[in-house]
Scaffold this motif. Structure first.
Motif, PDB file in Angstrom:
ATOM      1  N   ALA A 111     -28.069  54.307  47.854  1.00  0.00           N
ATOM      2  CA  ALA A 111     -27.320  54.209  49.114  1.00  0.00           C
ATOM      3  C   ALA A 111     -25.858  53.909  48.854  1.00  0.00           C
ATOM      4  N   THR A 112     -25.614  53.104  47.818  1.00  0.00           N
ATOM      5  CA  THR A 112     -24.227  52.762  47.466  1.00  0.00           C
ATOM      6  C   THR A 112     -23.463  53.988  47.023  1.00  0.00           C
ATOM      7  N   SER A 113     -24.170  54.942  46.367  1.00  0.00           N
ATOM      8  CA  SER A 113     -23.502  56.119  45.851  1.00  0.00           C
ATOM      9  C   SER A 113     -22.993  57.029  46.944  1.00  0.00           C
ATOM     10  N   GLN A 114     -23.597  56.919  48.151  1.00  0.00           N
ATOM     11  CA  GLN A 114     -23.152  57.765  49.265  1.00  0.00           C
ATOM     12  C   GLN A 114     -21.886  57.162  49.844  1.00  0.00           C
ATOM     13  N   SER A 115     -20.853  57.022  49.068  1.00  0.00           N
ATOM     14  CA  SER A 115     -19.655  56.289  49.491  1.00  0.00           C
ATOM     15  C   SER A 115     -18.693  57.195  50.221  1.00  0.00           C
ATOM     16  N   LYS A 116     -17.841  56.554  50.990  1.00  0.00           N
ATOM     17  CA  LYS A 116     -16.760  57.282  51.660  1.00  0.00           C
ATOM     18  C   LYS A 116     -15.688  57.624  50.650  1.00  0.00           C
ATOM     19  N   SER A 117     -14.847  58.596  51.038  1.00  0.00           N
ATOM     20  CA  SER A 117     -13.795  59.043  50.132  1.00  0.00           C
ATOM     21  C   SER A 117     -12.566  58.174  50.189  1.00  0.00           C
ATOM     22  N   GLU A 118     -12.511  57.229  51.105  1.00  0.00           N
ATOM     23  CA  GLU A 118     -11.327  56.359  51.230  1.00  0.00           C
ATOM     24  C   GLU A 118     -11.418  55.220  50.246  1.00  0.00           C
ATOM     25  N   SER A 119     -10.698  55.315  49.154  1.00  0.00           N
ATOM     26  CA  SER A 119     -10.678  54.321  48.067  1.00  0.00           C
ATOM     27  C   SER A 119     -12.081  53.863  47.770  1.00  0.00           C
ATOM     28  N   THR A 120     -12.425  52.601  48.094  1.00  0.00           N
ATOM     29  CA  THR A 120     -13.722  52.054  47.762  1.00  0.00           C
ATOM     30  C   THR A 120     -14.645  51.999  48.960  1.00  0.00           C
ATOM     31  N   ASP A 121     -14.351  52.693  50.026  1.00  0.00           N
ATOM     32  CA  ASP A 121     -15.165  52.631  51.228  1.00  0.00           C
ATOM     33  C   ASP A 121     -16.538  53.219  50.970  1.00  0.00           C
ATOM     34  N   LEU A 122     -17.591  52.566  51.474  1.00  0.00           N
ATOM     35  CA  LEU A 122     -18.952  53.026  51.317  1.00  0.00           C
ATOM     36  C   LEU A 122     -19.474  53.532  52.644  1.00  0.00           C
ATOM     37  N   GLY A 253     -20.726  35.853  36.192  1.00  0.00           N
ATOM     38  CA  GLY A 253     -19.502  35.330  36.782  1.00  0.00           C
ATOM     39  C   GLY A 253     -18.429  36.371  37.023  1.00  0.00           C
ATOM     40  N   LYS A 254     -18.768  37.647  36.871  1.00  0.00           N
ATOM     41  CA  LYS A 254     -17.786  38.694  37.107  1.00  0.00           C
ATOM     42  C   LYS A 254     -17.693  38.987  38.597  1.00  0.00           C
ATOM     43  N   LEU A 255     -16.469  39.355  39.032  1.00  0.00           N
ATOM     44  CA  LEU A 255     -16.214  39.634  40.439  1.00  0.00           C
ATOM     45  C   LEU A 255     -16.117  41.133  40.672  1.00  0.00           C
ATOM     46  N   TYR A 256     -16.720  41.600  41.763  1.00  0.00           N
ATOM     47  CA  TYR A 256     -16.619  42.980  42.199  1.00  0.00           C
ATOM     48  C   TYR A 256     -16.366  42.979  43.700  1.00  0.00           C
ATOM     49  N   PHE A 257     -15.584  43.929  44.185  1.00  0.00           N
ATOM     50  CA  PHE A 257     -15.387  43.972  45.628  1.00  0.00           C
ATOM     51  C   PHE A 257     -15.350  45.403  46.125  1.00  0.00           C
ATOM     52  N   VAL A 258     -15.662  45.554  47.414  1.00  0.00           N
ATOM     53  CA  VAL A 258     -15.641  46.849  48.080  1.00  0.00           C
ATOM     54  C   VAL A 258     -15.083  46.636  49.485  1.00  0.00           C
ATOM     55  N   LYS A 259     -14.431  47.676  50.037  1.00  0.00           N
ATOM     56  CA  LYS A 259     -13.743  47.540  51.325  1.00  0.00           C
ATOM     57  C   LYS A 259     -14.202  48.616  52.310  1.00  0.00           C
ATOM     58  N   ASP A 260     -14.090  48.288  53.580  1.00  0.00           N
ATOM     59  CA  ASP A 260     -14.305  49.223  54.684  1.00  0.00           C
ATOM     60  C   ASP A 260     -13.422  48.756  55.834  1.00  0.00           C
ATOM     61  N   SER A 261     -13.353  49.521  56.904  1.00  0.00           N
ATOM     62  CA  SER A 261     -12.457  49.168  58.002  1.00  0.00           C
ATOM     63  C   SER A 261     -13.165  49.284  59.343  1.00  0.00           C
ATOM     64  N   ILE A 262     -12.641  48.528  60.317  1.00  0.00           N
ATOM     65  CA  ILE A 262     -13.138  48.520  61.692  1.00  0.00           C
ATOM     66  C   ILE A 262     -11.940  48.703  62.621  1.00  0.00           C
ATOM     67  N   LEU A 263     -12.101  49.560  63.635  1.00  0.00           N
ATOM     68  CA  LEU A 263     -11.040  49.809  64.605  1.00  0.00           C
ATOM     69  C   LEU A 263     -11.463  49.241  65.961  1.00  0.00           C
ATOM     70  N   VAL A 264     -10.656  48.324  66.490  1.00  0.00           N
ATOM     71  CA  VAL A 264     -10.901  47.733  67.802  1.00  0.00           C
ATOM     72  C   VAL A 264      -9.878  48.317  68.777  1.00  0.00           C
ATOM     73  N   PHE A 265     -10.388  48.984  69.812  1.00  0.00           N
ATOM     74  CA  PHE A 265      -9.514  49.662  70.764  1.00  0.00           C
ATOM     75  C   PHE A 265      -8.807  48.658  71.687  1.00  0.00           C
ATOM     76  N   SER A 266      -7.761  49.138  72.338  1.00  0.00           N
ATOM     77  CA  SER A 266      -7.052  48.332  73.332  1.00  0.00           C
ATOM     78  C   SER A 266      -7.737  48.461  74.685  1.00  0.00           C
ATOM     79  N   LYS A 267      -7.814  47.345  75.399  1.00  0.00           N
ATOM     80  CA  LYS A 267      -8.401  47.363  76.739  1.00  0.00           C
ATOM     81  C   LYS A 267      -7.338  47.710  77.777  1.00  0.00           C
ATOM     82  N   PRO A 268      -7.740  48.363  78.871  1.00  0.00           N
ATOM     83  CA  PRO A 268      -6.787  48.536  79.968  1.00  0.00           C
ATOM     84  C   PRO A 268      -6.647  47.234  80.750  1.00  0.00           C
TER      85      PRO A 268
END
Length: 451
Positions: A111-122, A253-268
């Motif tokens: 499942a991890t291998s099905q990553s997004k193309s944006e840097s480290t996004d999964l 004790g090794k560190l690994y990290f992965v990133k993703d993003s969330i978009l919160v819309f503006s309310k009227p």
């Protein structure tokens, strides 16, 4: 009898040179033409003999052998698969992980291998690229030797180097078979998915952790908030784009990290105003002025069972009452805001006021009819709204009834039996009912002023 001639070496050499000179002298006038192809045959034989014999200054069989050997070694090195096998990693270590747990770890790695193309996004769990055909993917990657291959994220940064170790996209790392995978020997892979990737505030998000070989977790939600839970939930109250970072620590004790993003819309923002502020129901139309922001669609609820989708509607109420008016405004992203005005017409149409003086027209009676808004002040009448029942009486100071009207549109013009009344102070009394059902009784003094 035999005779033998003995030659010394010097005499022999002299005799041989004499024979050579005699041979050259005898055949000097002859010309010898070699046969066709003789020189080609001689050159080929000489070149083959030179190729087989070693010479540091000429290309020969030894040079050719060295070149072929180097080329073969290079091909073997380049085509040798870079695999990290169970035998190379763990040596003679025995496995104690059950088959079910191993398959689950392998599923997470796939499942991890099905990553997004944006840097480290999964790719989030539940998407087509992670769920569809997962079992076929597992069966396809397990080969006859019992080795299973899984893909790692596009980028994984560790603390071994600065800024870290970066694994290239689609790098295949060999894992042990699904029935024998010690957890501590697995490649550490940070991975997570989210219940949603965008939405309207307040946006509640549940995070699902699918990391492999992780001991601790550190979440950063992009707005300064953090969490050390394995699968936290978080609410984003403000609009914006937030970068979510999951950092894991493995047993070494090794560190690994992965990133993703969330978009919160503006309310009227829903906003409106009722015009005019003071209305008479059911006579006056109600106008709604829309001041909403960042909205593309509206829905009005007038509180009497009627609705409208107009931007600025006009509405008539049939009878007085308590009406709660609601405006709901939607943005282009389907976010919405609602504004409710409770009892919008609590004071609308419930007013009656009388003046304290007037000046009649000396040219004769006018029967008391008047027009709202006139400033001549020739008729004594109230300023009122929402009056549905009405009675006005005028008395002199002795209590004698001089004038009476049951029509709110007819006042006293200052005349009694077609004669202008004397200047002075008179007493008035009014009673009736507003359109909201409330009754009223008013009284006071009015001064008649002659010109």
């Amino acid at each position: 009898m035999r005779f033998s001639v003995l030659y010394t070496k010097k005499q022999l050499a002299k005799e041989q040179k004499h024979i050579e000179d005699l041979f050259r002298e005898s055949f000097s006038s002859y010309e010898l033409t070699p046969r066709t192809g003789l020189w080609k045959s001689l050159s080929r034989k000489l070149m083959f003999r030179e190729f087989l014999s070693f010479s540091a200054s000429q290309f020969n069989v030894y040079y050719l052998g060295g070149i072929l050997t180097l080329g073969l070694a290079g091909v073997l090195l380049l085509t040798n698969p870079k695999e990290i096998t169970q035998d190379n990693v763990s040596g003679n270590q025995n496995s104690s992980v059950e088959n079910k747990q191993s398959k689950r770890s392998l599923k997470k790695a796939i499942a991890t291998s099905q990553s997004k193309s944006e840097s480290t996004d999964l790719v989030p769990e539940g998407s087509k690229s992670t769920d569809k055909g997962l079992e076929q993917d597992m069966n396809a990657i397990v080969n006859e030797s019992g080795k299973a291959k899984a893909r790692v994220p596009a980028k994984i940064i560790t603390d071994d180097d600065s800024p870290g170790i970066q694994l290239k996209a689609k790098t295949e790392t060999t894992l042990s078979s699904t029935t024998d995978i010690p957890g501590k020997d697995l490649l550490s892979l940070p991975s997570f998915s989210m219940s949603t990737e965008n939405g309207c505030p307040p946006l509640s998000v549940q995070f699902y952790n699918s990391s492999v070989n992780a001991q601790t977790y550190q979440w950063q939600f992009g707005d300064g908030a953090t969490s050390v839970e394995k699968e936290p939930s978080y609410i984003f109250d403000e609009p914006g784009k937030y970068t979510i970072t999951l950092t894991i620590t493995d047993r070494q004790g090794k560190l690994y990290f992965v990133k993703d993003s969330i978009l919160v819309f503006s309310k009227p923002k829903a906003s409106f105003e009722i015009y005019p502020e003071d209305i008479a129901i059911p006579d006056d139309p109600v106008n709604f002025h829309n001041y909403s922001q960042n909205a593309v669609r509206y829905e009005w609820d007038f509180g009497d069972g009627n609705t409208s989708g107009d931007i600025e509607p006009v509405h008539y109420y049939r009878e007085p009452g308590t009406y709660n008016i609601t405006l709901t405004a939607w943005s282009q992203e389907a976010c919405y805001d609602t504004l409710v005005v409770l009892n919008a017409f609590a004071n609308a149409g419930c007013e009656i006021r009388f003046p304290n003086a007037f000046t009649p027209n000396i040219n004769g009676p006018s029967n008391g009819y008047y027009m709202t808004g006139l400033t001549t002040n020739e008729v004594f009448h109230p300023v009122c709204k929402g009056v549905v029942e009405y009675q006005l009486r005028i008395f002199n100071r002795y209590g004698t009834l001089l004038f009476e009207s049951n029509d709110v549109n007819i006042g006293w013009d200052g005349y009694i039996n077609d004669h202008l009344a004397n200047a002075g102070v008179y007493i008035w009394k009014a009673r009736g009912r507003f359109n909201n059902g409330e009754s009223f009784t008013e009284f006071g003094n009015v001064t008649l002023i002659k010109r």
